[in-house]
Motif scaffolding. Structure first.
Motif, short mmCIF file in Angstrom:
data_model
loop_
_atom_site.label_atom_id
_atom_site.label_comp_id
_atom_site.label_asym_id
_atom_site.label_seq_id
_atom_site.Cartn_x
_atom_site.Cartn_y
_atom_site.Cartn_z
N TRP A 51 73.58 38.47 63.34
CA TRP A 51 72.13 38.38 63.18
C TRP A 51 71.44 39.34 64.13
N SER A 52 71.55 40.60 63.84
CA SER A 52 70.99 41.65 64.68
C SER A 52 70.00 42.49 63.88
N GLY A 53 68.74 42.51 64.33
CA GLY A 53 67.75 43.32 63.63
C GLY A 53 68.10 44.79 63.66
N ARG A 54 68.58 45.28 64.81
CA ARG A 54 68.97 46.69 64.90
C ARG A 54 70.17 46.98 64.00
N GLY A 55 71.12 46.07 63.99
CA GLY A 55 72.30 46.26 63.13
C GLY A 55 71.90 46.28 61.66
N LEU A 56 70.98 45.42 61.28
CA LEU A 56 70.53 45.37 59.89
C LEU A 56 69.82 46.66 59.51
N ALA A 57 68.94 47.15 60.39
CA ALA A 57 68.17 48.36 60.09
C ALA A 57 69.08 49.58 59.99
N VAL A 58 69.98 49.73 60.95
CA VAL A 58 70.87 50.88 60.95
C VAL A 58 71.83 50.80 59.77
N GLY A 59 72.35 49.60 59.50
CA GLY A 59 73.26 49.43 58.37
C GLY A 59 72.60 49.72 57.04
N ALA A 60 71.34 49.29 56.89
CA ALA A 60 70.62 49.54 55.64
C ALA A 60 70.41 51.04 55.42
N CYS A 61 70.07 51.74 56.48
CA CYS A 61 69.86 53.19 56.37
C CYS A 61 71.18 53.90 56.05
N ALA A 62 72.24 53.54 56.75
CA ALA A 62 73.54 54.18 56.51
C ALA A 62 74.04 53.89 55.10
N GLY A 63 73.91 52.63 54.68
CA GLY A 63 74.35 52.27 53.34
C GLY A 63 73.55 52.98 52.26
N ALA A 64 72.23 53.10 52.48
CA ALA A 64 71.38 53.78 51.50
C ALA A 64 71.77 55.24 51.36
N LEU A 65 72.11 55.88 52.47
CA LEU A 65 72.53 57.28 52.41
C LEU A 65 73.82 57.44 51.61
N VAL A 66 74.75 56.52 51.82
CA VAL A 66 76.02 56.58 51.08
C VAL A 66 75.78 56.37 49.59
N LEU A 67 74.98 55.37 49.23
CA LEU A 67 74.71 55.11 47.82
C LEU A 67 73.97 56.28 47.17
N ALA A 68 73.06 56.91 47.92
CA ALA A 68 72.37 58.09 47.39
C ALA A 68 73.36 59.22 47.16
N GLY A 69 74.32 59.36 48.08
CA GLY A 69 75.34 60.38 47.90
C GLY A 69 76.19 60.16 46.66
N TYR A 70 76.54 58.90 46.42
CA TYR A 70 77.28 58.58 45.19
C TYR A 70 76.44 58.91 43.96
N GLY A 71 75.16 58.57 44.02
CA GLY A 71 74.29 58.86 42.89
C GLY A 71 74.20 60.34 42.61
N ALA A 72 74.12 61.15 43.66
CA ALA A 72 74.09 62.60 43.49
C ALA A 72 75.40 63.09 42.91
#
Length: 206
Positions: A51-72
């Motif tokens: 339950w870490s706000g920083r972990g959630l924010a960083v994880g969401a950004c990193a995951g979004a970048l990966v998913l965007a890369g797959y989409g590309a």
């Protein structure tokens, strides 16, 4: 030091000998992996800080970048051909069950609890942060020896690639003080890969 070495040995023994030796199906392996990981974390003093706000924010950004890369990648013909060759074969369950259950529980929860929450902090305490980081990444690569063999994948490249992935995941844990960020990135990499390879397959003619 003996506790850290025991942690490495037990994790690798489980993945490469004990779990395969059970001879159970995918659902059984997911349940067994999650149970082992939970016991491992309790036995070796896991420190997840989910339950870490920083972990959630960083994880969401990193995951979004990966998913965007797959989409590309899916949208680019040359990369789509590469993804098509990586499509999993012989899967025991549906893609939906794989992405919604087996990846988050059998892979992400289990591996992140064992490595980022438990083994890597233990290695850091024993050998220092730099060497602990390297040892944790190496152990994560070696964890994948049997999965590579079972999936008919080349063992040495698989170990190397997963060790690099483990180093990245470990860095996220160190930067955020939480296992949430690496867990979210881990899920995005695995689940996004399944979805992307399926989208890359030729569509049947109407």
């Amino acid at each position: 030091m003996s506790k850290a070495l025991a942690g490495i040995g037990l994790a690798l023994l489980w993945s490469n000998r004990m779990l395969p030796g059970l001879g159970i199906d995918q659902r059984g392996r997911t349940a067994a992996n999650a149970c082992f990981a939970t016991g491992y974390g309790l036995a070796f003093g896991g420190r997840s800080h989910w339950w870490s706000g920083r972990g959630l924010a960083v994880g969401a950004c990193a995951g979004a970048l990966v998913l965007a890369g797959y989409g590309a990648a899916v949208s680019i013909p040359a990369l789509r051909d590469v993804l098509r060759d990586l499509a999993p074969v012989g899967q025991e369950v549906s893609d939906l069950e794989w992405v919604a259950v087996h990846i988050p529980v059998g892979t992400v929860y289990s591996e992140e609890l064992i490595f980022r929450s438990t083994l890597e902090p233990l290695l850091d305490d024993t050998f220092g942060s730099r060497l602990g980081h390297l040892l944790g990444a190496a152990a994560f690569g070696l964890w994948h020896i049997h999965p590579a063999r079972a999936g008919l994948q080349p063992i040495a490249p698989t170990v190397l690639v997963t060790a690099v992935g483990g180093a990245i995941l470990g860095l996220l844990r160190r930067k955020t003080g939480s296992t949430t960020a690496p867990a979210m990135l881990h899920w995005a990499m695995n689940a996004g890969g399944v979805v992307a390879t399926r989208l890359a397959l030729p569509r049947p003619m109407p």
